[in-house]
Design an enzyme around this catalytic site. Structure first.
Site, mmCIF file in Angstrom:
data_model
loop_
_atom_site.group_PDB
_atom_site.id
_atom_site.type_symbol
_atom_site.label_atom_id
_atom_site.label_comp_id
_atom_site.label_asym_id
_atom_site.label_seq_id
_atom_site.Cartn_x
_atom_site.Cartn_y
_atom_site.Cartn_z
ATOM 1 C CG HIS A 1 -28.476 61.147 -23.084
ATOM 2 N ND1 HIS A 1 -29.727 61.814 -23.365
ATOM 3 C CD2 HIS A 1 -27.715 62.628 -23.463
ATOM 4 C CE1 HIS A 1 -30.077 62.504 -23.758
ATOM 5 N NE2 HIS A 1 -28.578 63.499 -24.555
ATOM 6 N N GLY B 1 -33.304 47.492 -29.684
ATOM 7 C CA GLY B 1 -32.714 46.676 -28.299
ATOM 8 C C GLY B 1 -30.977 46.531 -29.242
ATOM 9 C CB SER B 2 -29.046 47.957 -30.973
ATOM 10 O OG SER B 2 -28.636 49.086 -30.933
ATOM 11 C CG MET C 1 -38.753 55.294 -25.761
ATOM 12 S SD MET C 1 -36.899 56.683 -25.197
ATOM 13 C CE MET C 1 -37.401 58.067 -26.320
ATOM 14 N NE ARG C 2 -43.718 53.861 -20.979
ATOM 15 C CZ ARG C 2 -45.007 54.187 -21.328
ATOM 16 N NH1 ARG C 2 -45.769 55.314 -20.501
ATOM 17 N NH2 ARG C 2 -45.606 54.030 -22.715
HETATM 18 C C1 GRF Z 1 -29.471 55.029 -27.742
HETATM 19 O O1 GRF Z 1 -29.593 55.407 -28.657
HETATM 20 C C2 GRF Z 1 -29.608 55.535 -26.008
HETATM 21 O O2 GRF Z 1 -28.861 56.382 -26.441
HETATM 22 C C3 GRF Z 1 -30.741 56.107 -25.628
HETATM 23 O O3 GRF Z 1 -31.865 54.691 -27.243
HETATM 24 C C4 GRF Z 1 -31.154 54.106 -27.299
HETATM 25 C C5 GRF Z 1 -31.500 52.503 -27.759
HETATM 26 O O4 GRF Z 1 -30.949 52.152 -28.768
HETATM 27 N N1 GRF Z 1 -30.832 56.264 -25.146
HETATM 28 P P1 GRF Z 1 -31.163 51.221 -28.776
HETATM 29 O O5 GRF Z 1 -32.827 49.939 -28.212
HETATM 30 O O6 GRF Z 1 -30.554 49.312 -27.842
HETATM 31 O O7 GRF Z 1 -31.000 50.251 -30.316
#
Ligand code: GRF
Length: 198
Positions: free
Chosen positions: A118, A19-20, A99-100
């Site tokens: 992305h 969730g960064s 991731m879905r």
């Molecule tokens: C990011 O690298 C984004 O590009 C991809 O998923 C990652 C999510 O990272 N779609 P975070 O959970 O927001 O740290």
């Protein structure tokens, strides 16, 4: 000067990981001229850091069990995601490491209202581990892209991109970290732009 009584765009953030990006989005939403607010965070992973982080920011955070499949949501789960987003009166759905694959029902419930980030300069390197694909292709530059979500994998209309250099001694970790840093600048900026146009 922004009138603080102006309604703010309500966003729902979906994520499966740490969730960064949510953190960057939520922090930017605290600025006095932010035109959006995070109404709800939903995850398909009960232990995801994004849910803990949401709670730290006093954002409603809910786990929804995804069902038996690995890459898609069950029909029941998909409906639960739609219900939760609609109950929270969400105007824009923001995917941040979700991731879905998005299926028809969710796309139809929020037409032109789902965006994703992305880690490459699309249309180059769609799909998983885009930073690895960039290293394997020996490109000198990659980056990140915010785009609308459609039926394809990372194929929707591009809303914005930010470039990142690739250095000769880069590893998966160093390049991914460099891309992540610029994601945290680009995503809040694009959401703010969408909010300003709404
Ligand atoms: C990011 O690298 C984004 O590009 C991809 O998923 C990652 C999510 O990272 N779609 P975070 O959970 O927001 O740290």
């Amino acid at each position: 000067m922004v009138n603080s009584c102006q309604p703010r765009l309500r966003i729902g953030v979906l994520g499966s990981g740490k969730g960064s990006n949510l953190k960057a989005i939520a922090q930017a939403a605290c600025s006095h001229d932010a035109r959006y607010e995070v109404a709800i965070v939903l995850s398909d992973v009960a232990s995801a850091g994004i849910l803990t982080l949401a709670k730290e920011y006093n954002i409603k955070a809910t786990f929804i069990s995804p069902g038996p499949y690995k890459t898609k949501l069950s029909e029941e789960a998909e409906q639960q995601f739609i219900d939760a987003l609609q109950e929270a009166n969400v105007d824009l759905v923001v995917l941040a490491g979700f991731m879905r694959i998005m299926k028809e029902k969710l796309l139809a419930a929020f037409p032109e209202k789902i965006i994703n980030i992305h880690p490459s300069l699309l249309p180059m390197f769609p799909g998983l581990e885009a930073w690895k694909q960039a290293l394997d292709a020996k490109v000198r530059e990659t980056g990140c892209t915010v785009h609308y979500v459609d039926h394809g994998i990372d194929t929707g209309k591009i809303l914005g991109q930010q470039r990142v250099p690739v250095f000769p001694n880069d590893t998966d970790e160093t390049l991914h970290a460099r891309i992540h840093e610029v994601e945290h600048q680009l995503y809040p900026k694009i959401i703010q732009e969408i909010a300003q146009k709404s």
